[in-house]
Design an enzyme around this catalytic site. Structure first.
Site, PDB file in Angstrom:
ATOM      1  N   TYR A  40      -3.154   4.349   7.028  1.00 51.59           N
ATOM      2  CA  TYR A  40      -3.638   3.598   8.187  1.00 51.59           C
ATOM      3  C   TYR A  40      -4.866   4.245   8.800  1.00 51.59           C
ATOM      4  O   TYR A  40      -5.793   3.560   9.244  1.00 51.59           O
ATOM      5  CB  TYR A  40      -2.521   3.448   9.218  1.00 51.59           C
ATOM      6  N   LYS A  59       0.838  -1.188   0.000  1.00 43.91           N
ATOM      7  CA  LYS A  59       0.000   0.000   0.000  1.00 43.91           C
ATOM      8  C   LYS A  59       0.883   1.251   0.000  1.00 43.91           C
ATOM      9  O   LYS A  59       2.002   1.176   0.517  1.00 43.91           O
ATOM     10  CB  LYS A  59      -0.911  -0.022   1.224  1.00 43.91           C
TER      11      LYS A  59
END
Length: 366
Positions: free
Chosen positions: A214, A130
């Site tokens: 996150y 990611k």
């Protein structure tokens, strides 16, 4: 984001601490699935590669790097034959290596799409770190390439395989502290100068394209929803040499279809790692929430605050992630974090940047 309760967790308490994430069909690989790691930077060599030792169904079989000394060093350390060590120039030769089932792309963000697409064209399944890519268009191209090749595409959202985060998902979505009304999520760290993350052509952006993922992904997995709009504000000291081309802090407010609001922070100049789910009867707190280890949870319900401690898992989040892809390959099932998950995050990221630039609320369109 659609994930059934059975996929999230088999249950609460001691029984929920899974050794890893099994396939939904219950199949177990008959052989260990072989991974090639592309990019031998710190995250690959310090976090991913050592954790193959804890895998049941995955093994490290090949390395790709532009630095011959790294290929020699890590090839020797992990017993990788010279025939299974590749440079970026000869990367496409992986198609001729039957030991390689999965290519795990751990490169600077701007290189994710290219090497994921080339891996799919070589007939290999793809795990990509990611953020999935640096634009919605690149994410869509990666999904299309894997679909055309008939290979799986999974994004490296390791927290989805971490027991405390999995429990938080179950508790939040089941209304353990009442229906969720607000989520706060804050992630950041002081960025050291000289990193590729501070170079926009390589990173595609600043803290939002790194640690901010996150906060964003947590808001999405805790609600099980995709946001419909965002309002964002950027705060960056351009006199700081670290932030000549990328942003430092960015705050964003996400609105979800159910009425839940998530207030999120991403930062390259301050330390944060946590989230809180606030319901009508209390809250679920994770601080820290998404580090490599050491998660802590506390729950306040009906006026009483209680720490929640889980037994040690047999398999950590890294090994669980690697094994999950292996199990999905064998069983023919879809990973719980497929390419579409990375695409969903990138749609929100583009909307956050647009909102901050235009100083207005932006509707997020699928």
């Amino acid at each position: 984001m659609t994930t059934s309760r059975r996929e999230i967790l088999g249950g609460l308490g001691a029984g929920m601490v899974l050794a890893g994430v099994g396939t939904r069909a219950g199949a177990a690989p008959t052989r260990r699935i072989g991974y090639a790691i592309v990019g031998l930077g710190s995250y690959a060599t310090r976090q991913i590669m050592p954790n193959f030792a804890g895998c049941e169904h995955a093994r490290l079989v090949a390395l790709v790097s532009g630095t011959p000394a790294k290929l020699d060093q890590y090839g020797a350390q992990y017993g990788i034959a010279a025939t299974h060590c590749y440079s970026y120039a000869d990367f496409d030769r992986i198609r001729d290596n039957p030991d390689i089932d999965v290519v795990y792309v751990v490169l600077p963000n701007s290189m994710h799409a290219e090497y994921s697409i080339r891996a799919a064209q070589a007939g290999k399944h793809v795990m990509c770190e990611k953020p999935m890519a640096v634009s919605v268009a690149e994410c869509e191209a990666m999904i299309a390439a894997c679909r055309k090749a008939g290979t799986k595409l999974m994004i490296g959202y390791r927290s989805r395989f971490e027991p405390y985060n999995r429990l938080a998902i179950e508790l939040a979505r089941s209304g353990h502290v009442g229906p969720t009304r607000l989520i706060t999520a804050e992630h950041g760290f002081p960025a050291r100068p000289g990193q590729w993350r501070l170079d926009r052509p390589l990173s595609g952006g600043g803290s939002l394209m790194d640690i901010g993922i996150y906060s964003l992904n947590a808001a999405r997995y805790l609600t099980g929803e995709d946001p419909v709009s965002v309002s964002a504000v950027e705060t960056t000291d351009r006199s700081d040499p670290r932030f000549k081309t990328v942003e430092d802090r960015i705050g964003f407010l996400l609105r979800f279809p159910s009425g839940i609001v998530a207030n999120c922070i991403s930062s390259y100049s301050s330390s944060h790692n946590g989230y809180r789910v606030i319901g009508t009867q209390g809250w679920i707190d994770m601080e820290p929430a998404t580090p490599y280890e050491g998660q802590r949870m506390s729950i306040r319900k009906d006026g009483v605050t209680t720490p929640r401690t889980l037994p040690a898992a047999a398999k950590n989040q890294f090994a669980g992630q690697l094994d999950h892809m292996a199990e999905c390959i064998v069983s023919g099932t879809t990973p719980i974090v497929p390419g579409e998950e990375g695409l969903a995050d990138m749609r929100v990221i583009e909307a956050i940047y647009r909102s901050a630039a235009e100083r207005r609320e932006v509707v997020i369109r699928a």
